[in-house]
Design an enzyme around this catalytic site. Structure first.
Site, PDB file in Angstrom:
ATOM      1  N   ASP A 161      -1.005  -6.245   0.095  1.00 32.72           N
ATOM      2  CA  ASP A 161      -1.312  -5.584   1.363  1.00 32.72           C
ATOM      3  C   ASP A 161      -2.811  -5.405   1.521  1.00 32.72           C
ATOM      4  O   ASP A 161      -3.489  -4.951   0.587  1.00 32.72           O
ATOM      5  CB  ASP A 161      -0.694  -4.176   1.367  1.00 32.72           C
ATOM      6  CG  ASP A 161       0.601  -4.113   2.139  1.00 32.72           C
ATOM      7  OD1 ASP A 161       0.864  -5.009   2.951  1.00 32.72           O
ATOM      8  OD2 ASP A 161       1.356  -3.147   1.918  1.00 32.72           O
ATOM      9  N   LYS A 166      -0.975  -9.423   3.319  1.00 32.73           N
ATOM     10  CA  LYS A 166      -0.151  -8.922   4.434  1.00 32.73           C
ATOM     11  C   LYS A 166      -0.988  -7.953   5.257  1.00 32.73           C
ATOM     12  O   LYS A 166      -1.693  -7.112   4.706  1.00 32.73           O
ATOM     13  CB  LYS A 166       1.108  -8.233   3.906  1.00 32.73           C
ATOM     14  CG  LYS A 166       1.954  -7.591   5.018  1.00 32.73           C
ATOM     15  CD  LYS A 166       3.364  -7.271   4.575  1.00 32.73           C
ATOM     16  CE  LYS A 166       3.521  -5.996   3.790  1.00 32.73           C
ATOM     17  NZ  LYS A 166       3.114  -4.768   4.488  1.00 32.73           N
ATOM     18  N   GLU A 199      -0.869  -5.439   8.947  1.00 33.50           N
ATOM     19  CA  GLU A 199       0.046  -4.783   9.885  1.00 33.50           C
ATOM     20  C   GLU A 199      -0.422  -4.947  11.326  1.00 33.50           C
ATOM     21  O   GLU A 199      -1.540  -4.551  11.669  1.00 33.50           O
ATOM     22  CB  GLU A 199       0.128  -3.281   9.571  1.00 33.50           C
ATOM     23  CG  GLU A 199       0.752  -2.976   8.229  1.00 33.50           C
ATOM     24  CD  GLU A 199       0.852  -1.474   7.954  1.00 33.50           C
ATOM     25  OE1 GLU A 199       0.555  -0.658   8.849  1.00 33.50           O
ATOM     26  OE2 GLU A 199       1.234  -1.140   6.811  1.00 33.50           O
ATOM     27  N   GLU A 223       9.812  -3.720   9.908  1.00 37.06           N
ATOM     28  CA  GLU A 223      10.099  -2.396   9.340  1.00 37.06           C
ATOM     29  C   GLU A 223      10.743  -1.491  10.389  1.00 37.06           C
ATOM     30  O   GLU A 223      10.192  -1.271  11.472  1.00 37.06           O
ATOM     31  CB  GLU A 223       8.793  -1.761   8.806  1.00 37.06           C
ATOM     32  CG  GLU A 223       9.035  -0.382   8.206  1.00 37.06           C
ATOM     33  CD  GLU A 223       7.960   0.078   7.226  1.00 37.06           C
ATOM     34  OE1 GLU A 223       7.075  -0.717   6.858  1.00 37.06           O
ATOM     35  OE2 GLU A 223       8.027   1.251   6.828  1.00 37.06           O
ATOM     36  N   ASP A 279       0.839  -1.206   0.000  1.00 37.64           N
ATOM     37  CA  ASP A 279       0.000   0.000   0.000  1.00 37.64           C
ATOM     38  C   ASP A 279       0.876   1.261   0.000  1.00 37.64           C
ATOM     39  O   ASP A 279       0.363   2.382  -0.027  1.00 37.64           O
ATOM     40  CB  ASP A 279      -1.030  -0.002   1.137  1.00 37.64           C
ATOM     41  CG  ASP A 279      -0.405  -0.075   2.513  1.00 37.64           C
ATOM     42  OD1 ASP A 279       0.835  -0.137   2.610  1.00 37.64           O
ATOM     43  OD2 ASP A 279      -1.168  -0.070   3.509  1.00 37.64           O
ATOM     44  N   SER A 280       2.190   1.057  -0.033  1.00 36.69           N
ATOM     45  CA  SER A 280       3.108   2.186  -0.265  1.00 36.69           C
ATOM     46  C   SER A 280       2.777   2.841  -1.605  1.00 36.69           C
ATOM     47  O   SER A 280       3.207   3.963  -1.871  1.00 36.69           O
ATOM     48  CB  SER A 280       4.563   1.708  -0.251  1.00 36.69           C
ATOM     49  OG  SER A 280       4.734   0.624  -1.148  1.00 36.69           O
TER      50      SER A 280
HETATM   51  O1  KIV Z   1       3.603  -1.044   1.520  1.00 41.88           O
HETATM   52  C1  KIV Z   1       4.715  -1.543   1.327  1.00 41.88           C
HETATM   53  O2  KIV Z   1       5.315  -1.389   0.256  1.00 41.88           O
HETATM   54  C2  KIV Z   1       5.300  -2.323   2.412  1.00 41.88           C
HETATM   55  C3  KIV Z   1       6.758  -2.634   2.310  1.00 41.88           C
HETATM   56  C4  KIV Z   1       7.578  -1.432   2.314  1.00 41.88           C
HETATM   57  C5  KIV Z   1       7.178  -3.618   3.311  1.00 41.88           C
HETATM   58  O3  KIV Z   1       4.637  -2.670   3.318  1.00 41.88           O
END
Ligand code: KIV
Length: 258
Positions: free
Chosen positions: A81, A110, A112, A177, A42-43
């Site tokens: 994510d 994934k 968090e 992280e 989600d970056s």
């Molecule tokens: O959102 C993302 O790209 C991430 C990575 C930086 C681990 O969670």
């Protein structure tokens, strides 16, 4: 358990695990040759949409980018994510994780967090959804500047507890992280599933970076980002050449015309 996931776990203590982000097909296609895991992170909210927080990323954003990424992957494990507020309770998490998997054909999701979301993660795993954990700095929970984690004894113990908990409930790997070196080393040695570090030292079982960062496409001064190449320069060169040839009527020649 999926063979791809078994293979990733079996790399622990043998060979480093390589993970990178991708948000589109063309990048995924190139990255796929070199990595074990492709993460649709989600970056993408900050990298592509200039959002000041990943909290603004929607499920629709994630699904659309993931569908594009899927087309570029032949061999890597694809992880997506789960965005903010898509896993507030077990029912919501399961329904959204199923939607992500159905619509993107990814192999894992994934989430968090540690103990706070353990029951939710457990519910997904009980429903045969492979989960990658994410501890340390949790961008979906941070407002403002990121601060590294695991520096104090209290934080170290908490992170270790959370890591063991994620392992016990069946997560197949954990992203760490911005976790302080001695803490990430301790965690990595204390659990049987792999740790994938980002700004968390060489002791992790694998490393992940945002691809746009390592290629120099994304302006950032985050400490953990190493620019491995300046792709902006290459893009500039190509675009300048195109402009020059159009202006001088060198392009398109007969070869490029119908
Ligand atoms: O959102 C993302 O790209 C991430 C990575 C930086 C681990 O969670």
């Amino acid at each position: 358990m999926l063979n791809k996931i078994k293979k990733i776990i079996s790399k622990k203590n043998k060979s480093k695990i390589i993970c990178l982000t991708a948000y589109s097909k063309n990048f995924a296609e190139e990255i796929d040759k070199y990595v074990d895991i492709i993460l649709v992170g989600d970056s993408l909210g900050s990298v592509l949409y200039n959002y000041d927080t990943t909290r603004k990323v929607s499920l629709k954003n994630m699904i659309e980018h993931s569908r594009s990424v899927r087309m570029g992957i032949k061999k890597s494990l694809m992880v997506v994510d789960m965005p903010y507020q898509t896993y507030r309770n077990r029912k919501e998490a399961l329904s959204n994780a199923k939607k992500i998997i159905k619509e993107t054909k990814c192999e894992a999701v994934k989430l968090e967090g540690g103990i706070k979301i353990a029951k939710i993660i457990q519910h997904l795993i009980n429903n045969r959804i492979p989960v990658m954990g994410h501890l340390g700095v949790l961008p979906q929970s941070v407002k403002g500047k990121f601060k590294s984690k695991g520096k104090t004894e209290k934080e170290k113990i908490k992170l270790l507890k959370d890591s063991k908990l994620l392992e016990n409930i069946g997560a197949f790997a954990i992203v760490l992280e911005c976790v302080q070196t001695s803490t990430s080393k301790l965690i990595t040695r204390s659990i049987k599933i792999p740790t994938i570090g980002i700004g968390s030292s060489v002791y992790c079982d694998g490393q992940v970076l945002v691809t746009d960062d390592l290629l120099g496409l994304n302006k950032t001064n985050i400490r953990f980002v190493k620019k491995f190449i300046d792709l902006k320069k290459v893009v500039n060169q190509g675009v300048k050449k195109f402009k020059k040839e159009v202006l001088s009527k060198k392009f398109p020649t007969k070869k490029y015309s119908y």
